[in-house]
Design an enzyme around this catalytic site. Structure first.
Site, mmCIF file in Angstrom:
data_model
loop_
_atom_site.group_PDB
_atom_site.id
_atom_site.type_symbol
_atom_site.label_atom_id
_atom_site.label_comp_id
_atom_site.label_asym_id
_atom_site.label_seq_id
_atom_site.Cartn_x
_atom_site.Cartn_y
_atom_site.Cartn_z
ATOM 1 N N GLY A 91 40.855 25.528 34.263
ATOM 2 C CA GLY A 91 39.561 26.813 34.731
ATOM 3 C C GLY A 91 38.814 26.715 35.600
ATOM 4 N N CYS A 195 38.396 33.120 38.511
ATOM 5 C CA CYS A 195 39.125 31.786 39.027
ATOM 6 C C CYS A 195 38.436 31.460 40.028
ATOM 7 C CB CYS A 195 40.796 32.672 38.754
ATOM 8 S SG CYS A 195 41.083 32.958 36.504
#
Length: 241
Positions: A91, A195
């Site tokens: 991520g 993100c």
């Protein structure tokens, strides 16, 4: 919006090899990130050697940002605001802080399914089922990991992220895990592009009008976890390795 292919994956991650119940550990005070990371890595190593039981560790961190293996420096908008930790999980950038329930999930997939995509889908199902206890419809998106809620009150097609997922595996033992926003300071997310996604926002249970305490949420999370991953047993910090 198309239905995510992960919806079709089996969310049952019950052990197929006889094993002890998953340890359920809850820390009541804020846990320093570096301390948590070292503790988690040590326990994962012991699980891999069959010297320790699987574990889920629920905690809160002081305010901080983490950068996953795909993180871009451009997404760190306020690098001097809170400590920034580079981490080996998958991520990009994320925020952790008080009011956010972090669950570090340490499971041996050799005892379950050696399928990373199915494991991620199972984590998503755990979050989605937890949210449904509050009558909040959490949804997957095929092009982005995490759990999302539609916000028609903000406009057509507006979505906010309510939970993040970032995992790593070592010899098929999982670590890092998930975070669900209960009542964090949502303004703290403004120091990053969460993100790497600019076009959507961030929300929490309280932001959605659901007042809930952390212990109340923990009880729901535990019940929903057991439906997917099997039984748990409570352990205290003074009795852990």
């Amino acid at each position: 919006m198309s239905t995510p292919q992960r919806d079709s994956l089996n969310a049952d991650f019950l052990p197929v090899i006889e094993t002890s119940p998953v340890e359920w550990l809850v820390s009541d005070s804020l846990v320093d990130y570096e301390t948590a990371l070292q503790t988690m890595e040590d326990h994962v190593s012991r699980i891999g050697q069959r010297l320790a039981n699987e574990r889920v560790w629920l905690l809160e961190h002081p305010p901080l940002y983490t950068a996953g293996t795909s993180a871009s420096d451009d997404d760190l908008i306020s690098p001097n605001r809170f400590p920034v930790y580079k981490t080996g999980r998958g991520g990009q950038h994320t925020y952790h802080g008080p009011g956010q329930r972090v669950a570090y999930v340490m499971l041996d997939l050799k005892r379950r399914q050696q399928d990373v995509r199915a494991f991620v889908a199972a984590l998503e199902a755990w979050i989605i089922n937890t949210l449904w206890n509050y009558h909040i419809r959490g949804e997957r998106r095929e092009d982005r990991v995490g759990v999302w809620v539609r916000r028609p009150d903000k406009g057509i097609s507006v979505e906010d992220k309510i939970a993040a997922i970032g995992i790593r595996l070592r010899k098929w033992v999982t670590f890092h895990g998930i975070s669900i926003n209960i009542e964090p300071d949502l303004e703290h997310f403004s120091g990053i592009v969460p993100c790497g996604i600019q076009e959507h926002g961030v929300t929490s249970l309280v932001d959605l009008g659901i007042p809930v305490t952390m212990p109340e949420n923990d009880s729901i999370m535990r019940a929903e976890f057991e439906k997917i991953f099997g039984p748990t047993q409570s352990v205290s910090e003074k009795h852990t390795d």
